[in-house]
Design a protein around this motif. Structure first.
Motif, PDB file in Angstrom:
ATOM      1  N   ASP A 102      38.355  53.399  37.549  1.00 25.66           N
ATOM      2  CA  ASP A 102      37.314  52.376  37.256  1.00 25.66           C
ATOM      3  C   ASP A 102      38.117  51.509  36.173  1.00 25.66           C
ATOM      4  O   ASP A 102      38.913  51.879  35.377  1.00 25.66           O
ATOM      5  CB  ASP A 102      35.939  53.115  36.648  1.00 25.66           C
ATOM      6  CG  ASP A 102      35.198  53.608  37.880  1.00 25.66           C
ATOM      7  OD1 ASP A 102      35.562  53.164  39.058  1.00 25.66           O
ATOM      8  OD2 ASP A 102      34.453  54.283  37.466  1.00 25.66           O
ATOM      9  N   LEU A 103      37.463  50.340  35.863  1.00 33.23           N
ATOM     10  CA  LEU A 103      38.018  49.351  34.821  1.00 33.23           C
ATOM     11  C   LEU A 103      37.214  49.351  33.700  1.00 33.23           C
ATOM     12  O   LEU A 103      35.956  49.599  33.734  1.00 33.23           O
ATOM     13  CB  LEU A 103      38.175  48.037  35.334  1.00 33.23           C
ATOM     14  CG  LEU A 103      38.896  47.851  36.546  1.00 33.23           C
ATOM     15  CD1 LEU A 103      38.641  46.420  37.152  1.00 33.23           C
ATOM     16  CD2 LEU A 103      40.410  47.978  36.058  1.00 33.23           C
ATOM     17  N   ASP A 104      37.850  49.065  32.495  1.00 36.25           N
ATOM     18  CA  ASP A 104      37.072  48.763  31.385  1.00 36.25           C
ATOM     19  C   ASP A 104      36.305  47.770  31.416  1.00 36.25           C
ATOM     20  O   ASP A 104      37.089  46.563  31.974  1.00 36.25           O
ATOM     21  CB  ASP A 104      37.999  48.874  30.033  1.00 36.25           C
ATOM     22  CG  ASP A 104      38.425  50.311  29.441  1.00 36.25           C
ATOM     23  OD1 ASP A 104      37.812  51.304  30.150  1.00 36.25           O
ATOM     24  OD2 ASP A 104      39.513  50.479  29.071  1.00 36.25           O
ATOM     25  N   PRO A 105      35.202  47.160  30.656  1.00 39.54           N
ATOM     26  CA  PRO A 105      34.418  46.354  30.788  1.00 39.54           C
ATOM     27  C   PRO A 105      35.623  44.954  30.170  1.00 39.54           C
ATOM     28  O   PRO A 105      36.338  45.342  28.855  1.00 39.54           O
ATOM     29  CB  PRO A 105      33.490  46.323  29.648  1.00 39.54           C
ATOM     30  CG  PRO A 105      33.648  47.288  29.040  1.00 39.54           C
ATOM     31  CD  PRO A 105      34.504  48.354  30.183  1.00 39.54           C
ATOM     32  N   GLU A 106      35.388  43.673  30.492  1.00 37.51           N
ATOM     33  CA  GLU A 106      35.924  42.556  30.176  1.00 37.51           C
ATOM     34  C   GLU A 106      34.875  41.481  30.214  1.00 37.51           C
ATOM     35  O   GLU A 106      34.979  40.372  30.536  1.00 37.51           O
ATOM     36  CB  GLU A 106      37.049  42.313  31.027  1.00 37.51           C
ATOM     37  CG  GLU A 106      38.329  42.898  31.013  1.00 37.51           C
ATOM     38  CD  GLU A 106      39.377  42.838  32.137  1.00 37.51           C
ATOM     39  OE1 GLU A 106      40.373  42.150  31.667  1.00 37.51           O
ATOM     40  OE2 GLU A 106      39.250  43.056  33.219  1.00 37.51           O
ATOM     41  N   ARG A 156      29.276  46.832  39.209  1.00 35.40           N
ATOM     42  CA  ARG A 156      29.460  48.349  38.446  1.00 35.40           C
ATOM     43  C   ARG A 156      28.135  49.054  38.557  1.00 35.40           C
ATOM     44  O   ARG A 156      27.136  48.476  39.254  1.00 35.40           O
ATOM     45  CB  ARG A 156      29.545  47.970  36.927  1.00 35.40           C
ATOM     46  CG  ARG A 156      28.497  47.477  36.458  1.00 35.40           C
ATOM     47  CD  ARG A 156      28.821  47.267  34.617  1.00 35.40           C
ATOM     48  NE  ARG A 156      27.977  46.650  33.857  1.00 35.40           N
ATOM     49  CZ  ARG A 156      26.851  47.051  33.427  1.00 35.40           C
ATOM     50  NH1 ARG A 156      26.448  48.436  33.734  1.00 35.40           N
ATOM     51  NH2 ARG A 156      26.079  46.326  32.673  1.00 35.40           N
ATOM     52  N   ARG A 161      31.685  50.870  32.060  1.00 36.03           N
ATOM     53  CA  ARG A 161      33.203  51.131  32.378  1.00 36.03           C
ATOM     54  C   ARG A 161      33.205  51.788  33.786  1.00 36.03           C
ATOM     55  O   ARG A 161      34.012  52.584  34.154  1.00 36.03           O
ATOM     56  CB  ARG A 161      33.671  52.340  31.396  1.00 36.03           C
ATOM     57  CG  ARG A 161      33.858  51.743  30.096  1.00 36.03           C
ATOM     58  CD  ARG A 161      34.507  52.811  29.116  1.00 36.03           C
ATOM     59  NE  ARG A 161      34.864  52.153  27.935  1.00 36.03           N
ATOM     60  CZ  ARG A 161      34.119  51.976  26.856  1.00 36.03           C
ATOM     61  NH1 ARG A 161      32.754  52.174  26.883  1.00 36.03           N
ATOM     62  NH2 ARG A 161      34.482  51.275  25.857  1.00 36.03           N
ATOM     63  N   THR A 162      32.286  51.330  34.884  1.00 35.14           N
ATOM     64  CA  THR A 162      32.326  51.674  36.193  1.00 35.14           C
ATOM     65  C   THR A 162      32.587  50.513  37.056  1.00 35.14           C
ATOM     66  O   THR A 162      32.443  50.843  38.186  1.00 35.14           O
ATOM     67  CB  THR A 162      31.030  52.347  36.309  1.00 35.14           C
ATOM     68  OG1 THR A 162      29.908  51.169  36.125  1.00 35.14           O
ATOM     69  CG2 THR A 162      30.668  53.463  35.677  1.00 35.14           C
ATOM     70  N   ASN A 164      34.934  48.847  39.665  1.00 32.50           N
ATOM     71  CA  ASN A 164      35.936  49.071  40.267  1.00 32.50           C
ATOM     72  C   ASN A 164      36.599  48.185  41.431  1.00 32.50           C
ATOM     73  O   ASN A 164      37.579  47.615  41.445  1.00 32.50           O
ATOM     74  CB  ASN A 164      35.599  50.583  40.875  1.00 32.50           C
ATOM     75  CG  ASN A 164      36.923  51.352  41.602  1.00 32.50           C
ATOM     76  OD1 ASN A 164      37.146  50.927  42.723  1.00 32.50           O
ATOM     77  ND2 ASN A 164      37.250  52.336  40.844  1.00 32.50           N
ATOM     78  N   THR A 182      31.634  41.522  34.288  1.00 29.17           N
ATOM     79  CA  THR A 182      32.773  40.777  34.039  1.00 29.17           C
ATOM     80  C   THR A 182      32.822  39.739  35.006  1.00 29.17           C
ATOM     81  O   THR A 182      32.917  39.794  36.321  1.00 29.17           O
ATOM     82  CB  THR A 182      34.133  41.661  34.192  1.00 29.17           C
ATOM     83  OG1 THR A 182      34.289  42.819  33.184  1.00 29.17           O
ATOM     84  CG2 THR A 182      35.247  41.151  34.247  1.00 29.17           C
TER      85      THR A 182
END
Length: 264
Positions: A102-106, A156, A161-162, A164, A182
């Motif tokens: 998973d990606l961190d928020p932007e 997400r 932080r979910t 993907n 994001t």
């Protein structure tokens, strides 16, 4: 009937993206191939303008999944008229993810002051455009993508932080999503295709992304050739002034679009 009216209104709104403004040739800028993502769907082709300055990790993820073929064949599994069209989950329903982490928020980014074109200002900050995408700012250096029609975001789950692999296309403005999802691009071509995607949660007969590829990876003859109005140029400056005269204090950021058209 209400759904049909909303879809027709969305298509009319986004038609402005490819309608040529009364601009001189010098007001138009070619869009580089590496700024475009080509999505061939069961309804036709859509092209997204990528904004890596907003969300570099999200754009990198989208390009990687496209090149690995993860998106090919995936369904538009949740399409809510007047809101969003979602796709990009490998199991074709909410909650699916790719094999990648998973990606961190932007959600926010540093606004490039030299490229920010303001439309409206208030005590809280300013709103305008960076590239072709609408942006709100805190009046200083921080900004975030504004969820107007045609903007593309990362889906997400409940946790921030979910994000993907899921992506969604805005069918209408929903500024309540600002700061919370994001933004990684904006629809550059294919408004009619997006408006025709079958609705439903899930749709009875869902449409799908047949193939997703970075434009730069296509043979040159197959790449979309698009150009955008320079947001800082005279034509768009006139468009902003006309909108201010017509709407006054009621002018909203989502009332304007930076025009995009096929290159002559």
């Amino acid at each position: 009937m209400h759904r049909l009216r909303r879809l027709a209104g969305f298509a009319a709104l986004l038609l402005a993206m490819t309608t040529a403004a009364p601009a001189a040739a010098g007001d138009w800028r070619p869009i580089p191939d590496d700024r475009l993502l080509v999505i061939d769907t069961s309804r036709g082709r859509m092209v997204v303008f990528l904004q890596p300055e907003f969300a570099p990790k999200a754009v990198e993820r989208i390009l990687r999944l496209s090149r690995e073929g993860v998106y090919d064949g995936l369904l538009f599994h949740r399409v809510i008229p007047g809101f969003v069209a979602q796709t990009g989950n490998p199991d074709n329903r909410d909650g699916g993810v790719s094999a990648l982490p998973d990606l961190d928020p932007e959600f926010t980014f540093r606004v490039p002051a030299e490229r920010f074109v303001p439309v409206r200002q208030s005590a809280e900050g300013a709103e305008g455009f960076v590239g072709v995408s609408p942006v709100a700012t805190d009046g200083r250096a921080r900004g975030w993508g504004a969820y107007c029609a045609g903007v593309v975001g990362m889906g997400r789950q409940e946790g921030v932080r979910t994000a993907n692999s899921e992506i969604f296309f805005m069918l209408a403005p929903a500024r309540r999503l600002d700061h919370d999802y994001t933004v990684w691009g904006r629809l550059a071509d294919g408004a009619g295709v997006l408006a025709a995607i079958a609705p439903g949660e899930p749709p009875a007969s869902p449409d799908r992304m047949i193939r997703v590829r970075p434009a730069a990876d296509l043979p040159e003859a197959e790449r979309p050739r698009l150009e955008m109005t320079d947001p800082a140029g005279p034509a768009f400056t006139r468009r902003i002034a006309e909108a201010r005269r017509a709407k006054g204090a009621d002018l909203g950021l989502c009332d304007l679009q930076v025009p995009i058209r096929p290159r002559p």
